[in-house]
Scaffold this active site. Sequence first.
Site, short mmCIF file in Angstrom:
data_model
loop_
_atom_site.label_atom_id
_atom_site.label_comp_id
_atom_site.label_asym_id
_atom_site.label_seq_id
_atom_site.Cartn_x
_atom_site.Cartn_y
_atom_site.Cartn_z
N HIS A 82 0.84 -1.21 0.00
CA HIS A 82 0.00 0.00 0.00
C HIS A 82 0.87 1.26 0.00
CE1 HIS A 82 -3.49 -2.47 0.66
NE2 HIS A 82 -2.80 -3.12 1.59
N LYS A 83 1.96 1.18 0.73
CA LYS A 83 2.88 2.32 0.77
C LYS A 83 3.50 2.56 -0.60
CE LYS A 83 4.40 1.87 5.56
NZ LYS A 83 5.56 1.72 6.44
N GLU B 88 15.37 -2.82 12.47
CA GLU B 88 14.64 -1.67 13.05
C GLU B 88 15.12 -1.48 14.48
OE1 GLU B 88 10.58 -0.93 12.52
OE2 GLU B 88 10.54 -1.68 10.46
N ASP C 185 9.03 5.09 8.32
CA ASP C 185 8.60 4.58 9.62
C ASP C 185 7.51 5.51 10.15
OD1 ASP C 185 8.86 2.56 11.55
OD2 ASP C 185 9.91 3.94 12.88
N ALA C 186 6.46 4.92 10.76
CA ALA C 186 5.32 5.74 11.15
C ALA C 186 4.75 5.28 12.48
CB ALA C 186 4.24 5.66 10.07
N HIS D 45 -0.29 11.65 6.91
CA HIS D 45 1.08 11.88 7.39
C HIS D 45 2.10 11.36 6.38
CE1 HIS D 45 -0.78 8.22 8.69
NE2 HIS D 45 0.33 7.67 9.12
P1 IMP Z 1 4.83 1.48 9.93
O1 IMP Z 1 6.06 2.19 10.27
O2 IMP Z 1 4.18 2.04 8.68
O3 IMP Z 1 4.95 -0.01 9.95
O4 IMP Z 1 3.79 1.85 11.05
C1 IMP Z 1 3.90 1.34 12.35
C2 IMP Z 1 2.53 1.16 12.92
O5 IMP Z 1 1.89 2.43 13.10
C3 IMP Z 1 1.60 0.36 12.01
O6 IMP Z 1 1.75 -1.01 12.23
C4 IMP Z 1 0.25 0.86 12.47
O7 IMP Z 1 -0.13 0.18 13.65
C5 IMP Z 1 0.53 2.32 12.82
N1 IMP Z 1 0.23 3.20 11.67
C6 IMP Z 1 1.11 3.84 10.88
N2 IMP Z 1 0.49 4.54 9.92
C7 IMP Z 1 -0.82 4.32 10.12
C8 IMP Z 1 -1.99 4.78 9.42
O8 IMP Z 1 -1.96 5.50 8.42
N3 IMP Z 1 -3.17 4.34 9.92
C9 IMP Z 1 -3.28 3.53 11.01
N4 IMP Z 1 -2.24 3.08 11.68
C10 IMP Z 1 -1.01 3.48 11.23
#
Ligand code: IMP
Length: 186
Positions: A11-12, A36, A64-65, A168
Site C-alpha cells: 500500500h505504501k 529496526e 517509519d510511522a 502523514h
Molecule cells: P509502519 O512504520 O508504517 O509499519 O507503522 C507502524 C505502525 O503504526 C503500524 O503497524 C500501524 O499500527 C501504525 N500506523 C502507521 N500509519 C498508520 C496509518 O496510516 N493508519 C493507522 N495506523 C497506522
Amino acid sequence: MKINFITGNKHKVKEAKHIFENFGIEVQHLNIGYPEIQGELIEVASFGAVNVSSRLNEPVIVEDAGLFIKALNWFPGVYSSYVQETIGNKGILKLMNNVNDRYAEFRSVIGFCKPNSEPVTFLGTVRGHISFKEKGDFGFAFDPLFYPEGYKKTFGELKTEEKNKFSHRRKALEKFAMWYKYYRGD
Ligand code: IMP
C-alpha cells in the site's frame, strides 16, 4: 529519475508511486528488510536507510510511522505496530477511558540515504484526536480511532483516496519528492 523504496507494504508503494508521478520520479519497490532499532522515528528511518543503501550501494528511501497520543505521553509512538498487534484499538480505548484531552498525531518519517553519505529525513504529521469508540471499516490499524482535525469522520470512515490526500505519509513523501527533484544538489 528513479528511487528505490524499501518496504514490505504494497500500500505504501502504491501511495508513493501515485505521489511521485507528479514529480516525474519512478519508484522501484524492493522488499528486502532491514534492522529496526529501538529509537525515535527519525533514528529508525535514518538507521534503516543507511543500512540498506550501503548494502545495495544505491540511494534508497525507507519509511517509519506511528500514532502519538498526548495524554499517554505520546504512547504508542514507535511501539505502534507492537501495540496494534497486542492490545489493539480496544486496548487504546481502555487506556483513554475518562481521559478528556484526546489530542493525537500520526507521524511518518521518510529516511533517504545514498552510499557513504549522511541520511536525510522528512517528517509528515496529521493532527487530530482519539474517538470514544472505533468507527469505520476503511483503512487499517488505528484508522478507526483517529479523527483528523477539522473532520467529522475518522480515518476509518474516509476512503483511502480521501485519507491519502492529506495523510502523514503523503506529507512526508511529498517533502522528500520536492527535495529529491529540486534541492538535493548533486
Ligand atoms: P509502519 O512504520 O508504517 O509499519 O507503522 C507502524 C505502525 O503504526 C503500524 O503497524 C500501524 O499500527 C501504525 N500506523 C502507521 N500509519 C498508520 C496509518 O496510516 N493508519 C493507522 N495506523 C497506522
